[in-house]
Scaffold this active site. Structure first.
Site, PDB file in Angstrom:
ATOM      1  N   SER A  88      -1.674 -28.931 -22.663  1.00 17.16           N
ATOM      2  CA  SER A  88      -1.289 -27.681 -23.308  1.00 17.16           C
ATOM      3  C   SER A  88      -1.292 -26.583 -22.259  1.00 17.16           C
ATOM      4  O   SER A  88      -1.967 -26.690 -21.224  1.00 17.16           O
ATOM      5  CB  SER A  88      -2.287 -27.337 -24.422  1.00 17.16           C
ATOM      6  N   TYR A 143     -11.281 -25.279 -27.172  1.00 18.42           N
ATOM      7  CA  TYR A 143     -10.003 -25.992 -27.146  1.00 18.42           C
ATOM      8  C   TYR A 143      -9.410 -25.964 -25.739  1.00 18.42           C
ATOM      9  O   TYR A 143      -8.975 -26.993 -25.211  1.00 18.42           O
ATOM     10  CB  TYR A 143      -9.019 -25.375 -28.143  1.00 18.42           C
TER      11      TYR A 143
END
Length: 244
Positions: free
Chosen positions: A142, A155
């Site tokens: 990501s 995250y």
């Protein structure tokens, strides 16, 4: 024929979002798909979609946090189609919260899925790939693994972890062992993830961020590009941002 034709391909977290779009995209390019996720109804529906479109697919209900489940998944792939050629390591959980919220339960869920899940999948496919000196591993990271956003500390840390293991894996087995190790790093994707955030303030931030989300089909195209390369080439990382 392309480099994906007849490639035995495992896609984790394949029941929806990026995983489902990727499975369809790779199947359309001739890969033989083994779908893994926890929702059997969605997996069965996706197998039907792929086969009705002329592709080849099977499935197994799989919890990536359980290493034995990943071993059984690889066993199914080998029994059905042959040795695994490609792993698309896609299982991921994005939950937002502020540090002051000490959302330990959400932190643990992300660690179990985003860290342990990736390691279990790699461990399940790597020995055979090393023995054959052939294989492709693509880890879904990501942009959060490049810069950390507000409310996404844990995250983001899991995605930095994925970036780190991908680089290490490439150095150890991607040079001289015939294994292509790639990574795709998308921005925010429209997969319904914001609805899974349990923390109230985190959910607000997630919904705001999700307004500029990228369709999962665009990420599937990037995955196909990274994987559909000759054995002499490795696409290290594809970073994808929305333009709006």
């Amino acid at each position: 024929m392309g480099n994906l034709t007849n490639a035995v391909t495992i896609v984790t977290s394949a029941s929806s979002g990026i995983g489902a779009a990727t499975a369809k995209r790779l199947a359309a390019s001739g890969a033989r798909i083994v779908l893994a996720a926890r929702n059997e109804d969605k997996l069965k529906g996706l197998v039907s979609d792929i086969t009705e479109a002329g592709g080849t697919a099977t499935h197994r209900v799989t919890d990536v946090t359980d290493p034995d489940d990943l071993k059984a998944l690889v066993g199914l792939a080998e029994e059905t189609y042959g040795p695994v050629d490609i792993l698309v390591n896609n299982a991921g959980l994005m939950l937002f919260s502020k540090w002051e919220d000490t959302a330990v339960g959400d932190w643990d869920r992300m660690i179990d899925t985003n860290l342990r899940g990736y390691l279990h999948a790699i461990a399940a496919v790597l020995p055979s790939m090393l023995e054959r000196k052939s294989g492709r591993i693509l880890n879904m990271s990501s942009v959060a693994g490049i810069h950390v956003g507000d409310g996404a500390g844990v995250y983001g840390a899991t995605k930095f972890f994925i970036r780190g293991i991908t680089e290490s894996l490439r150095q150890e087995v991607g040079v001289g062992s015939g294994i292509q190790v790639s990574m795709v790093s998308p921005g925010v994707i429209d997969t319904g993830w914001a609805d899974k955030v349990s923390d109230a303030e985190g959910r607000k931030a997630a919904n705001e961020l999700n307004k500029g989300a990228i369709p999962p089909e665009d990420i599937a195209d990037a995955v196909a590009y990274a994987l559909d390369q000759p054995t002499s080439i490795t696409v290290n990382d594809v970073v994808i941002h929305p333009t709006n």
